[in-house]
Design a protein around this motif. Sequence first.
Motif, PDB file in Angstrom:
ATOM      1  N   PRO A  18       0.814  -1.214   0.000  1.00 19.35           N
ATOM      2  CA  PRO A  18       0.000   0.000   0.000  1.00 19.35           C
ATOM      3  C   PRO A  18       0.849   1.267   0.000  1.00 19.35           C
ATOM      4  O   PRO A  18       0.489   2.261  -0.623  1.00 19.35           O
ATOM      5  CB  PRO A  18      -0.818  -0.104   1.287  1.00 19.35           C
ATOM      6  CG  PRO A  18      -0.849  -1.552   1.604  1.00 19.35           C
ATOM      7  CD  PRO A  18       0.469  -2.089   1.114  1.00 19.35           C
ATOM      8  N   LEU A  19       1.990   1.242   0.664  1.00 22.53           N
ATOM      9  CA  LEU A  19       2.869   2.402   0.688  1.00 22.53           C
ATOM     10  C   LEU A  19       3.450   2.666  -0.702  1.00 22.53           C
ATOM     11  O   LEU A  19       3.566   3.815  -1.122  1.00 22.53           O
ATOM     12  CB  LEU A  19       3.981   2.210   1.715  1.00 22.53           C
ATOM     13  CG  LEU A  19       4.878   3.419   1.978  1.00 22.53           C
ATOM     14  CD1 LEU A  19       4.055   4.652   2.359  1.00 22.53           C
ATOM     15  CD2 LEU A  19       5.890   3.094   3.060  1.00 22.53           C
ATOM     16  N   SER A  20       3.768   1.608  -1.431  1.00 22.76           N
ATOM     17  CA  SER A  20       4.259   1.778  -2.808  1.00 22.76           C
ATOM     18  C   SER A  20       3.225   2.485  -3.668  1.00 22.76           C
ATOM     19  O   SER A  20       3.568   3.371  -4.460  1.00 22.76           O
ATOM     20  CB  SER A  20       4.586   0.416  -3.433  1.00 22.76           C
ATOM     21  OG  SER A  20       5.628  -0.207  -2.750  1.00 22.76           O
ATOM     22  N   ARG A  21       1.974   2.119  -3.513  1.00 20.75           N
ATOM     23  CA  ARG A  21       0.904   2.770  -4.290  1.00 20.75           C
ATOM     24  C   ARG A  21       0.756   4.238  -3.901  1.00 20.75           C
ATOM     25  O   ARG A  21       0.564   5.098  -4.759  1.00 20.75           O
ATOM     26  CB  ARG A  21      -0.415   2.022  -4.088  1.00 20.75           C
ATOM     27  CG  ARG A  21      -0.460   0.695  -4.843  1.00 20.75           C
ATOM     28  CD  ARG A  21      -1.846   0.088  -4.837  1.00 20.75           C
ATOM     29  NE  ARG A  21      -2.228  -0.426  -3.528  1.00 20.75           N
ATOM     30  CZ  ARG A  21      -1.899  -1.629  -3.063  1.00 20.75           C
ATOM     31  NH1 ARG A  21      -1.188  -2.436  -3.805  1.00 20.75           N
ATOM     32  NH2 ARG A  21      -2.303  -2.025  -1.874  1.00 20.75           N
ATOM     33  N   GLU A  22       0.874   4.537  -2.615  1.00 19.48           N
ATOM     34  CA  GLU A  22       0.788   5.927  -2.158  1.00 19.48           C
ATOM     35  C   GLU A  22       1.960   6.750  -2.688  1.00 19.48           C
ATOM     36  O   GLU A  22       1.788   7.893  -3.098  1.00 19.48           O
ATOM     37  CB  GLU A  22       0.748   5.996  -0.628  1.00 19.48           C
ATOM     38  CG  GLU A  22      -0.575   5.574  -0.047  1.00 19.48           C
ATOM     39  CD  GLU A  22      -1.709   6.485  -0.488  1.00 19.48           C
ATOM     40  OE1 GLU A  22      -1.582   7.711  -0.388  1.00 19.48           O
ATOM     41  OE2 GLU A  22      -2.726   5.948  -0.951  1.00 19.48           O
ATOM     42  N   ILE A  23       3.145   6.165  -2.677  1.00 18.65           N
ATOM     43  CA  ILE A  23       4.329   6.849  -3.205  1.00 18.65           C
ATOM     44  C   ILE A  23       4.132   7.139  -4.682  1.00 18.65           C
ATOM     45  O   ILE A  23       4.359   8.261  -5.146  1.00 18.65           O
ATOM     46  CB  ILE A  23       5.591   6.000  -2.976  1.00 18.65           C
ATOM     47  CG1 ILE A  23       5.918   5.933  -1.489  1.00 18.65           C
ATOM     48  CG2 ILE A  23       6.772   6.558  -3.768  1.00 18.65           C
ATOM     49  CD1 ILE A  23       6.966   4.895  -1.135  1.00 18.65           C
ATOM     50  N   ALA A  57       8.143  11.953   1.611  1.00 19.26           N
ATOM     51  CA  ALA A  57       8.164  11.533   3.010  1.00 19.26           C
ATOM     52  C   ALA A  57       7.405  12.516   3.896  1.00 19.26           C
ATOM     53  O   ALA A  57       6.686  12.101   4.808  1.00 19.26           O
ATOM     54  CB  ALA A  57       9.608  11.390   3.489  1.00 19.26           C
ATOM     55  N   ASN A  58       7.556  13.801   3.639  1.00 16.14           N
ATOM     56  CA  ASN A  58       6.840  14.802   4.432  1.00 16.14           C
ATOM     57  C   ASN A  58       5.332  14.674   4.282  1.00 16.14           C
ATOM     58  O   ASN A  58       4.590  14.867   5.242  1.00 16.14           O
ATOM     59  CB  ASN A  58       7.286  16.211   4.041  1.00 16.14           C
ATOM     60  CG  ASN A  58       8.684  16.526   4.529  1.00 16.14           C
ATOM     61  OD1 ASN A  58       9.176  15.927   5.478  1.00 16.14           O
ATOM     62  ND2 ASN A  58       9.334  17.454   3.854  1.00 16.14           N
ATOM     63  N   LYS A  59       4.873  14.335   3.099  1.00 21.79           N
ATOM     64  CA  LYS A  59       3.431  14.182   2.869  1.00 21.79           C
ATOM     65  C   LYS A  59       2.875  12.913   3.503  1.00 21.79           C
ATOM     66  O   LYS A  59       1.722  12.878   3.910  1.00 21.79           O
ATOM     67  CB  LYS A  59       3.129  14.188   1.375  1.00 21.79           C
ATOM     68  CG  LYS A  59       3.358  15.546   0.747  1.00 21.79           C
ATOM     69  CD  LYS A  59       3.068  15.527  -0.733  1.00 21.79           C
ATOM     70  CE  LYS A  59       3.342  16.902  -1.320  1.00 21.79           C
ATOM     71  NZ  LYS A  59       3.139  16.926  -2.767  1.00 21.79           N
ATOM     72  N   LEU A  60       3.711  11.878   3.574  1.00 20.02           N
ATOM     73  CA  LEU A  60       3.245  10.593   4.109  1.00 20.02           C
ATOM     74  C   LEU A  60       3.613  10.383   5.574  1.00 20.02           C
ATOM     75  O   LEU A  60       3.139   9.431   6.196  1.00 20.02           O
ATOM     76  CB  LEU A  60       3.815   9.446   3.275  1.00 20.02           C
ATOM     77  CG  LEU A  60       3.349   9.364   1.826  1.00 20.02           C
ATOM     78  CD1 LEU A  60       4.058   8.230   1.108  1.00 20.02           C
ATOM     79  CD2 LEU A  60       1.844   9.181   1.766  1.00 20.02           C
ATOM     80  N   GLY A  61       4.493  11.212   6.110  1.00 17.45           N
ATOM     81  CA  GLY A  61       4.927  11.031   7.488  1.00 17.45           C
ATOM     82  C   GLY A  61       5.823   9.819   7.676  1.00 17.45           C
ATOM     83  O   GLY A  61       5.748   9.138   8.692  1.00 17.45           O
ATOM     84  N   ARG A  98      14.510   7.963   3.763  1.00 19.77           N
ATOM     85  CA  ARG A  98      15.340   6.818   3.336  1.00 19.77           C
ATOM     86  C   ARG A  98      14.472   5.618   2.997  1.00 19.77           C
ATOM     87  O   ARG A  98      14.771   4.864   2.068  1.00 19.77           O
ATOM     88  CB  ARG A  98      16.345   6.467   4.425  1.00 19.77           C
ATOM     89  CG  ARG A  98      17.418   7.553   4.589  1.00 19.77           C
ATOM     90  CD  ARG A  98      18.278   7.285   5.769  1.00 19.77           C
ATOM     91  NE  ARG A  98      17.440   7.462   6.971  1.00 19.77           N
ATOM     92  CZ  ARG A  98      17.857   7.335   8.204  1.00 19.77           C
ATOM     93  NH1 ARG A  98      19.101   7.010   8.440  1.00 19.77           N
ATOM     94  NH2 ARG A  98      17.052   7.538   9.228  1.00 19.77           N
ATOM     95  N   ARG A  99      13.403   5.440   3.736  1.00 22.23           N
ATOM     96  CA  ARG A  99      12.478   4.330   3.443  1.00 22.23           C
ATOM     97  C   ARG A  99      11.784   4.563   2.100  1.00 22.23           C
ATOM     98  O   ARG A  99      11.629   3.634   1.299  1.00 22.23           O
ATOM     99  CB  ARG A  99      11.441   4.200   4.552  1.00 22.23           C
ATOM    100  CG  ARG A  99      10.518   3.035   4.348  1.00 22.23           C
ATOM    101  CD  ARG A  99       9.629   2.821   5.537  1.00 22.23           C
ATOM    102  NE  ARG A  99       8.771   1.670   5.298  1.00 22.23           N
ATOM    103  CZ  ARG A  99       7.633   1.468   5.909  1.00 22.23           C
ATOM    104  NH1 ARG A  99       7.230   2.295   6.843  1.00 22.23           N
ATOM    105  NH2 ARG A  99       6.900   0.421   5.624  1.00 22.23           N
ATOM    106  N   ILE A 100      11.398   5.812   1.845  1.00 23.46           N
ATOM    107  CA  ILE A 100      10.770   6.144   0.565  1.00 23.46           C
ATOM    108  C   ILE A 100      11.733   5.840  -0.576  1.00 23.46           C
ATOM    109  O   ILE A 100      11.368   5.202  -1.560  1.00 23.46           O
ATOM    110  CB  ILE A 100      10.350   7.633   0.534  1.00 23.46           C
ATOM    111  CG1 ILE A 100       9.325   7.946   1.620  1.00 23.46           C
ATOM    112  CG2 ILE A 100       9.848   8.028  -0.852  1.00 23.46           C
ATOM    113  CD1 ILE A 100       7.998   7.261   1.459  1.00 23.46           C
ATOM    114  N   GLY A 101      12.983   6.297  -0.440  1.00 20.27           N
ATOM    115  CA  GLY A 101      13.988   6.049  -1.479  1.00 20.27           C
ATOM    116  C   GLY A 101      14.223   4.572  -1.729  1.00 20.27           C
ATOM    117  O   GLY A 101      14.372   4.133  -2.868  1.00 20.27           O
TER     118      GLY A 101
END
Length: 81
Positions: free
Chosen positions: A13-18, A34-38, A42-45
């Motif tokens: 689900p996080l991949s879809r949000e990204i 990352a700021n938008k998702l909290g 590094r996890r986003i990258g």
Amino acid sequence: MGHSQMAKQKSGPLSREILRLIPRDGWVSSSEIANKLGVDSRRIGMIIRVRLLYKYVDRKLDRGNGQYRYLYRQRFVPLTT
């Protein structure tokens, strides 16, 4: 359920949000996402690199302000008939 299975399950689900937050007509950094998702940038990258890069997302190196960072945008994926 092992640790790696839990990580995979949570990142779907996080991949879809990204991917939803990465524009097609501009560039965005993992910090902005990352700021938008909290979530930690590094996890986003890492999720982008492992799950989305080159298949759904392009990246370029930005050398602004004396720091290096990657910027991302969605790839154009043509529909097949």
